[in-house]
Enzyme design. Structure first.
Site, mmCIF file in Angstrom:
data_model
loop_
_atom_site.group_PDB
_atom_site.id
_atom_site.type_symbol
_atom_site.label_atom_id
_atom_site.label_comp_id
_atom_site.label_asym_id
_atom_site.label_seq_id
_atom_site.Cartn_x
_atom_site.Cartn_y
_atom_site.Cartn_z
ATOM 1 N N LYS A 29 2.627 -3.459 7.152
ATOM 2 C CA LYS A 29 2.544 -3.725 5.663
ATOM 3 C C LYS A 29 4.129 -3.275 5.367
ATOM 4 C CE LYS A 29 -0.003 -5.004 2.570
ATOM 5 N NZ LYS A 29 -0.307 -5.969 2.116
ATOM 6 N N TYR A 53 -1.882 -0.887 10.814
ATOM 7 C CA TYR A 53 -1.902 -1.484 9.511
ATOM 8 C C TYR A 53 -0.700 -0.948 8.591
ATOM 9 C CZ TYR A 53 -3.280 -1.633 4.530
ATOM 10 O OH TYR A 53 -3.344 -2.255 3.338
ATOM 11 N N THR A 83 0.740 -1.257 -0.012
ATOM 12 C CA THR A 83 0.099 0.000 0.219
ATOM 13 C C THR A 83 0.850 1.255 -0.101
ATOM 14 O OG1 THR A 83 -1.391 1.117 1.392
ATOM 15 C CG2 THR A 83 -0.128 -0.192 2.565
ATOM 16 N N ASP A 84 0.260 2.166 -0.551
ATOM 17 C CA ASP A 84 1.086 3.658 -0.361
ATOM 18 C C ASP A 84 1.074 4.144 1.041
ATOM 19 O OD1 ASP A 84 -1.689 4.365 -0.056
ATOM 20 O OD2 ASP A 84 -1.816 5.856 -1.538
ATOM 21 N N GLU A 85 0.247 3.520 1.875
ATOM 22 C CA GLU A 85 0.131 4.066 3.264
ATOM 23 C C GLU A 85 1.592 3.693 4.197
ATOM 24 O OE1 GLU A 85 -3.270 2.997 5.612
ATOM 25 O OE2 GLU A 85 -4.567 2.781 3.852
HETATM 26 N N1 LIG Z 1 -8.162 -2.159 -1.056
HETATM 27 C C1 LIG Z 1 -7.463 -1.373 -0.871
HETATM 28 O O1 LIG Z 1 -7.687 -0.127 -1.452
HETATM 29 C C2 LIG Z 1 -5.763 -1.391 -1.041
HETATM 30 C C3 LIG Z 1 -4.809 -0.396 -1.147
HETATM 31 C C4 LIG Z 1 -3.599 -0.802 -1.058
HETATM 32 C C5 LIG Z 1 -3.186 -1.981 -0.848
HETATM 33 N N2 LIG Z 1 -4.108 -2.969 -0.575
HETATM 34 C C6 LIG Z 1 -3.584 -4.448 -0.486
HETATM 35 O O2 LIG Z 1 -4.165 -5.236 -1.316
HETATM 36 C C7 LIG Z 1 -4.460 -6.600 -0.711
HETATM 37 C C8 LIG Z 1 -5.712 -6.849 -0.751
HETATM 38 O O3 LIG Z 1 -6.666 -5.874 -0.171
HETATM 39 P P1 LIG Z 1 -8.141 -6.122 -0.128
HETATM 40 O O4 LIG Z 1 -8.671 -4.543 -0.025
HETATM 41 O O5 LIG Z 1 -8.586 -6.995 -1.094
HETATM 42 O O6 LIG Z 1 -8.225 -6.691 1.393
HETATM 43 P P2 LIG Z 1 -9.380 -7.435 2.005
HETATM 44 O O7 LIG Z 1 -9.384 -7.165 3.519
HETATM 45 O O8 LIG Z 1 -10.591 -7.052 1.208
HETATM 46 O O9 LIG Z 1 -9.336 -9.072 1.611
HETATM 47 C C9 LIG Z 1 -8.130 -9.618 2.273
HETATM 48 C C10 LIG Z 1 -8.148 -11.345 1.681
HETATM 49 O O10 LIG Z 1 -7.179 -12.055 2.367
HETATM 50 C C11 LIG Z 1 -7.676 -12.975 3.051
HETATM 51 N N3 LIG Z 1 -6.801 -12.995 4.330
HETATM 52 C C12 LIG Z 1 -6.808 -12.360 5.210
HETATM 53 N N4 LIG Z 1 -5.681 -12.819 6.246
HETATM 54 C C13 LIG Z 1 -5.252 -14.268 5.801
HETATM 55 C C14 LIG Z 1 -4.611 -15.119 6.261
HETATM 56 N N5 LIG Z 1 -4.146 -15.019 7.627
HETATM 57 N N6 LIG Z 1 -4.404 -16.328 5.337
HETATM 58 C C15 LIG Z 1 -4.944 -16.355 4.204
HETATM 59 N N7 LIG Z 1 -5.617 -15.147 3.632
HETATM 60 C C16 LIG Z 1 -5.979 -14.403 4.494
HETATM 61 C C17 LIG Z 1 -9.168 -12.591 3.475
HETATM 62 O O11 LIG Z 1 -9.889 -13.911 3.639
HETATM 63 C C18 LIG Z 1 -9.553 -11.742 2.105
HETATM 64 O O12 LIG Z 1 -10.096 -12.642 1.311
HETATM 65 C C19 LIG Z 1 -3.941 -6.352 0.571
HETATM 66 O O13 LIG Z 1 -2.330 -6.856 0.747
HETATM 67 C C20 LIG Z 1 -3.837 -4.983 1.068
HETATM 68 O O14 LIG Z 1 -2.923 -4.599 1.993
HETATM 69 C C21 LIG Z 1 -5.392 -2.773 -0.592
#
Ligand SMILES: NC(=O)c1ccc[n+]([C@@H]2O[C@H](COP(=O)([O-])OP(=O)(O)OC[C@H]3O[C@@H](n4cnc5c(N)ncnc54)[C@H](O)[C@@H]3O)[C@@H](O)[C@H]2O)c1
Length: 308
Positions: free
Chosen positions: A144, A140, A115-117
């Protein structure tokens, strides 16, 4: 990501623990594809990971599994440390062991999605580049950031062919209802207050989720090993402007007795709330836009929050 990879002809093993944030219906459209298989497993469980790597012998790992909601990380940081840091460590170790057993193929990739965070909070101007120093400010983003450091270390120390991407806030179909955009839409339609932290001046750079998935495949296929790429939508909005925009769209599509904007309610700010995030996507555009990457060519801007 799963749906797009299968649409592009890739075989996908979807590994997910099915936490509260998961929903298998989101992949129902590809569940019967011969290219799709599902493994319910927790990245905190090294034995399960070893079994899955041995069973499927993947050519690449795209690591998205995480605890991802900042508010939850403030209330209960432990799960973020376990999944985002220890879980990433387990996945790196499983991938490394598999890669070494296979004779260290140069074509293998471990692509970590971050993430950009991790870069902290910006003032009124400027944007995060890949060289911006890390300055995470929530449990969080700190978890990350730690996982990003582990991934880089596994490349430098063991030679594992890694890639990293850091993206801005995603929005789009199947968004989990605890995040700002779906909360606002669902509350508005239910006539409930639309909660906005502080004065709503915090700025986020919104990225359409299918553009993000497209960019991830692009980096996976064309990115330089050991390098990180920032992915953004060049679509900055204050939270208040975003909520007002959603209200205006709903006023048009589902007119109610009163404008939806009347439901806006300012609530106590989130502790350590980052003021502004913005991504400078120059590297991905310069290095990868000539290839497969639709989003990096700038097409993603057409699907920005403005036009949806
Ligand atoms: N959504 C955003 O805006 C955003 C922005 C920047 C980065 N990200 C990164 O992208 C990735 C996906 O984000 P998202 O929004 O889809 O997240 P989300 O929280 O909606 O989904 C996360 C998924 O990971 C699975 N998960 C969680 N813990 C787990 C574990 N211990 N073992 C196996 N599976 C596990 C969950 O069941 C879920 O399906 C993350 O790594 C997040 O940090 C997301």
């Amino acid at each position: 990501m799963v749906r797009l990879a299968i649409a592009r002809g890739h075989e996908v093993i979807n590994l997910d623990a099915l936490t509260y944030a998961a929903c298998l219906e989101n992949v129902a459209s590809v569940a019967d594809s011969p290219l799709y298989s599902f493994e319910q497993a927790d990245i905190r469980d090294p034995d399960a990971l070893a079994r899955i790597f041995a069973a499927h012998a993947p050519e690449a790992v795209l690591h998205l599994a995480a605890e991802s909601h900042v508010d939850r990380s403030i209330d209960g940081p432990g799960a973020f440390i376990e999944t985002n840091i220890t879980g990433t460590y387990n996945l790196l170790q499983a991938a490394r062991s598999h890669w070494e057993t296979q004779g260290r193929p140069e074509s293998f990739r471990f692509h970590h999605v971050s993430t950009d965070e991790v870069f902290g909070s910006l003032g009124a101007t400027g944007a995060f580049t890949e060289d911006t120093p890390y300055d995470p400010r929530s449990p969080y983003s700190a978890s990350k950031a730690a996982s990003d450091h582990l991934v880089r270390a596994w490349h430098e120390t063991y030679g594992l062919p890694v890639l990293l991407t850091n993206c801005s806030n995603n929005y789009g179909p199947f968004h989990f209802p605890e995040k700002l955009v779906p909360v606002v839409i669902l509350n508005a339609l239910a006539g409930k207050p639309l909660p906005i932290y502080g004065n709503g001046a915090n700025v986020r750079d919104w990225l359409y989720v299918e553009d993000h998935a497209d960019a991830l495949l692009c980096v996976l296929q064309g990115g330089q090993v050991g390098r990180s790429y920032n992915i953004g939508g060049e679509s900055e909005r204050t939270n208040l402007d975003l909520v007002r925009m959603i209200c205006a769209i709903l006023d048009e599509k589902r007119p109610g007795a009163q404008p939806y904007g009347d439901l806006i309610a300012f609530v106590a700010d989130r502790p350590g709330h980052d003021a502004r995030y913005a991504i400078d996507p120059t590297r991905i555009r310069d290095e990868l836009a000539g290839g497969l990457c639709h989003a990096a060519r700038g097409a993603g801007k057409n699907r920005s929050v403005v036009s949806r």
